[in-house]
Design a protein around this motif. Structure first.
Motif, PDB file in Angstrom:
ATOM      1  N   ASN A 181       9.937   2.469 -20.981  1.00 43.44           N
ATOM      2  CA  ASN A 181      10.290   2.477 -22.345  1.00 43.44           C
ATOM      3  C   ASN A 181      11.243   3.612 -22.761  1.00 43.44           C
ATOM      4  N   ARG A 205      14.491   1.611 -21.759  1.00 45.19           N
ATOM      5  CA  ARG A 205      14.904   0.674 -22.728  1.00 45.19           C
ATOM      6  C   ARG A 205      15.376   1.334 -23.897  1.00 45.19           C
ATOM      7  N   ASP A 206      14.833   2.450 -24.436  1.00 50.28           N
ATOM      8  CA  ASP A 206      15.148   2.881 -25.748  1.00 50.28           C
ATOM      9  C   ASP A 206      16.463   3.788 -25.729  1.00 50.28           C
ATOM     10  N   THR A 210       6.874   2.031 -14.513  1.00 56.97           N
ATOM     11  CA  THR A 210       6.082   1.296 -15.803  1.00 56.97           C
ATOM     12  C   THR A 210       4.827   2.376 -15.555  1.00 56.97           C
ATOM     13  N   SER A 214       7.034  10.726 -19.747  1.00 60.62           N
ATOM     14  CA  SER A 214       8.152   9.603 -19.862  1.00 60.62           C
ATOM     15  C   SER A 214       9.262  10.189 -18.830  1.00 60.62           C
TER      16      SER A 214
END
Length: 850
Positions: A619, A622-623, A650, A661
């Protein structure tokens, strides 16, 4: 018929209304129950729509009270020189607050508890009130140096005003019980109840240390300020300074959207109940019109046109829809009064009910449109009745034109699509809802048809008379099998799916008690405390499950482009949270059980300090719009650190453990300013309390989170939400029951001759009761079992596609819901048929003729 206008072809609309009224009086009992299903569906939709509008309006009206000021500037760090200049240019803050989570000790009982400490200075709140007991405590706690402690926590711990509370190194008297305060989160308060103390005591606590999660708020009173212009100008400047401007209107908008999304889901549940009622209407009208074919033929013999006979019954249905719309809307406006009781402390404001003319109009209009739309298909049959049918029996009344039938079906589809769009405000979601509803209805209808075909094809000729006759009834002409399967199946499907979904959510958060998964998390452990904290845990004979170092940092540049440049770039697709967030990262040499390596190579040890390979979550990648090999520079508390993305993972964020993260390899951050998070596992409440007391006495800065308490609060929250959703799903079940009642009553008239014939031929009342009981048993089992099995498929898809977790079916819907609904179907079916069975055949026939 003696009052029919002689010149019937030019009869006025008044004549049509009179005929509709006279004809409708005879059949009102047959249609009343189906109108009740429309009333229920509209009541459900109107109650949710009206309550949603009331909630948004109340949030908007009370937005200042929710925040306590007109706007505020907040940050996770003390304001720098530029932020101070901006605040001075706005006239200076009227009040300020510093808040953080910390353990508190209550000397009276020796108990410890995680609390949300709020140090306040100035006249905050400037709107709304601090509600305390005694009321005077809200005004005197700052001068007297007292603490306001959450009222629920005081009750749990047996505290009274005058007792003391110890936060860090500071000990204060309890000035009063805090009932409510602007800015407090009711849900989070159950885990960490708020404690308000004077701002000047924050420094004395000694809890503002490296790694501590501190929030700084500065409150402003400026009622005449244009908040939108202020947000556009000052808000953007603060974004570059790691601070944020939050206006009371923006806060109300966020809260409104949060509850609006939940309301949309409930609206869909209610709308399905309404659609279910409409299926009942269509079925009832179909049988009703078949009974009226001779009357239509007689009218045509007397000169009535196709249009006039059609309008007579269309007028009846429209009137039924109008009455249903008015009644349902009125019931919905009364029903919304229950929602504040059902939602309880989930609501951010106290809701005062206001009645919207728009919602009232939509409710009434919905009743008319839904009734007419779903009745049009059977009504088309009246256009093609031959006058000769008044003189002879015809099994067919003509074929409906395909174009008209298709037009009606398209009209129904478009109406459902546009109504769902009105609720969801998104065409993609609306179309998905309509398609999903059609698939559900189609599967349940298919299950009913398949069952009827299978029974007909493999009919058990060798079985006894009662069971054979009951099976024959399932596919006889004018049977109600499909209607009942739909009514029972949809309601069961909704209830079961909601129950299974709740299980999915709880399974994600649940702690595995059989494994070594930690259930106690210790936060904010400083480097010099690490060894002693570990020894304290060991002294309690508890395992140290893991010890995780944490370093705070911010993104400085991505792919060589500075963050401030990216913030100004309106064409950049990088998410704002990446640019503004203060990341808490760790370093280790292995992957965890909750992580799967998707791209790149995991490097346990850094070899090139000029460009450190890191691992980021999918994530984050992606962001941040980065991939393997892309460069990211971090500001590690004033020191720039260049890295490249070495791998992408993931991460299963649903697991109640420490996930990150960003993960660094070993050999990079060991000497950076950091703190440690430790985890252990306790077996019971007593062990948890004993450990907390020991740690708080030695290390007041360490925050302790009992994950079992967090899980209990999650389960409590889900229970409340599920209760409300089930309450709305109950409308589907109740609508299904009413459709069932109506279908049974309608089919009752179809079965009278059958029952009379059976009794005339010598069948006993006991045999007829057995036949009916078996028939309703088959339909009850078929409908409820189809609904539960369909909900299993839906829940499996939800677990796979949405929650990414394995789905384990629960036995409760099979053991409780399935037999419960079957018994209900049996009771309703038999209770409506018992009068025909008990009366003598001749008496029954006379009654029906009369």
């Amino acid at each position: 018929m003696n009052k029919i206008n002689p010149n019937i072809n030019t009869a006025s609309f008044g004549w049509i209304i009179k005929m509709a009224w006279r004809d409708g009086k005879a059949g009102k009992k047959k249609l009343a129950l189906f109108m009740a299903s429309i009333i229920l569906g509209i009541a459900a939709v109107v109650s949710i729509q009206s309550f949603g509008e009331n909630l948004k309006a109340n949030i908007a009206m009370q937005s200042k009270s929710l925040m306590g000021s007109d706007f505020k500037i907040d940050s996770n760090n003390p304001p720098n020189e530029e932020v101070v200049k901006i605040m001075d240019s706005l006239g200076g803050a009227n009040g300020k607050e510093i808040s953080f989570a910390s353990m508190a000790v209550f000397p009276k009982t020796g108990a410890t508890k995680l609390v949300d400490v709020r140090g306040i200075e100035g006249g905050f709140p400037f709107y709304g009130v601090l509600e305390t007991n005694p009321a005077s405590a809200a005004k005197t706690y700052q001068q007297n140096g007292g603490a306001l402690v959450d009222v629920t926590a005081m009750l749990q711990l047996g505290l009274e005003p005058g007792d003391s509370i110890k936060i860090g190194n500071s000990k204060l008297p309890v000035a009063g019980a805090l009932k409510s305060a602007p800015g407090s989160n009711a849900i989070f308060s159950n885990i960490a109840p708020p404690v308000i103390i004077p701002y000047r005591f924050i420094a004395e606590t000694g809890l503002v240390q490296t790694g501590s999660r501190i929030k700084y708020d500065y409150y402003f009173v400026a009622p005449d300020t244009n908040l939108q212009n202020l947000d556009n100008s000052v808000g953007k400047r603060l974004d570059f300074l790691d601070a944020d401007l939050d206006t009371h209107t923006a806060t109300s908008d966020r809260l409104g959207r949060r509850y609006e999304n939940f309301g949309r889901f409930l609206n869909l549940v209610a709308f399905i109940a309404l659609l279910l009622g409409c299926v009942g209407i269509a079925s009832a009208i179909n049988i009703y019109i078949k009974e009226k074919l001779k009357a239509v033929a007689v009218l045509k013999c007397l000169g009535a046109t196709r249009k006039q006979t059609f309008l007579i019954y269309l007028t009846q249905i429209s009137a039924m829809g109008l009455i249903g719309g008015i009644t349902g809307t009125s019931a919905g406006l009364l029903l919304q009064q229950l929602f504040p009781l059902l939602l309880g402390d989930l609501l951010p404001v106290e809701v005062q009910m206001i009645y919207s003319l728009q919602i009232i109009g939509i409710g009434v209009l919905l009743g008319i449109l839904m009734s007419v739309l779903f009745a049009l298909y059977p009504l088309i049959g009246t256009l093609y009745v031959s006058p000769l049918q008044a003189l002879r029996v015809q099994t067919e009344n003509g074929t409906r034109p395909r174009k008209a039938a298709i037009a009606v079906l398209i009209g129904i589809f478009l109406f459902v699509l546009f109504f769902s769009f009105w609720i969801l405000k998104n065409w993609k979601y609306s179309l998905s809802f309509v398609v999903g509803t059609l698939v559900t209805f189609a599967i349940l209808s298919g299950a009913g048809k398949l069952f009827m075909v299978a029974v007909k094809k493999y009919f058990p000729h060798s079985w006894g008379f009662p069971i054979r006759q009951s099976l024959l009834n399932l596919f006889r002409p004018q049977n109600q099998t499909l209607t009942l399967v739909l009514a029972i199946g949809v309601g069961t499907f909704l209830i079961s799916t909601l129950y299974f979904t709740k299980d999915l959510l709880l399974a994600q958060a649940a702690l595995d008690t059989r494994s070594k998964s930690p259930n106690i998390i210790l936060l904010d452990i400083q480097n010099n405390q690490r060894e002693e904290v570990g020894n304290t845990i060991a002294s309690q004979k508890l395992p140290l499950v893991n010890s995780v170092p944490i370093v705070t940092m911010r993104v400085n540049s991505i792919k060589g482009i500075p963050v401030n440049t990216l913030k100004k770039d309106t064409t950049s697709h990088i998410s704002r949270w990446i640019l503004n967030h203060e990341f808490r990262v760790t370093y280790r040499d292995t992957l965890m059980a909750s992580e799967i390596l998707e791209e790149g190579k995991w490097l346990p040890q850094a070899t090139d300090m000029a460009s450190v390979p890191i691992s980021v979550s999918d994530n984050f990648a992606r962001d941040a719009k980065v991939g393997v090999g892309d460069a990211i520079a971090f500001n590690v508390q004033g020191v720039l650190l260049n890295t490249i993305v070495g791998s992408i993972r993931t991460v299963d964020w649903s697991r109640m453990q420490m996930n990150f993260s960003i993960v660094f390899p070993l050999g990079v951050l060991e000497k950076a300013p950091q703190f440690t998070v430790m985890a252990t596992k306790v077996s019971d409440e007593e062990s948890s309390a004993r450990l907390q007391r020991a740690l708080v006495q030695k290390f007041p800065n360490v925050s302790i989170i009992d994950l079992r308490q967090v899980l209990a609060e999650i389960e409590n929250l889900l229970d409340k939400i599920a209760w409300l959703i089930n309450f709305m799903a109950f409308f589907s079940i109740l609508t299904g029951i009413i459709v069932l009642l109506g279908a049974v009553r309608t089919s009752k008239y179809q079965r009278i001759k059958e029952s009379v014939l059976l009794r005339t031929l010598g069948a006993k009342s006991r045999q007829i009761i057995k036949i009916l009981a078996l028939e309703y048993l088959f339909m009850g089992v078929l409908g409820s079992l189809s609904g539960i099995l369909l909900s299993l498929i839906a829940s499996q898809l939800l677990g796979w596609l949405l929650f990414d977790t394995p789905f384990t079916p629960s036995w409760i819907p099979f053991v409780i819901l399935l037999p419960g609904i079957v018994i209900l179907v049996l009771i309703i079916g038999l209770s409506n048929s018992i009068s025909v069975i008990k009366s003598p055949p001749l008496e029954v026939l006379r009654k029906e003729v009369g």
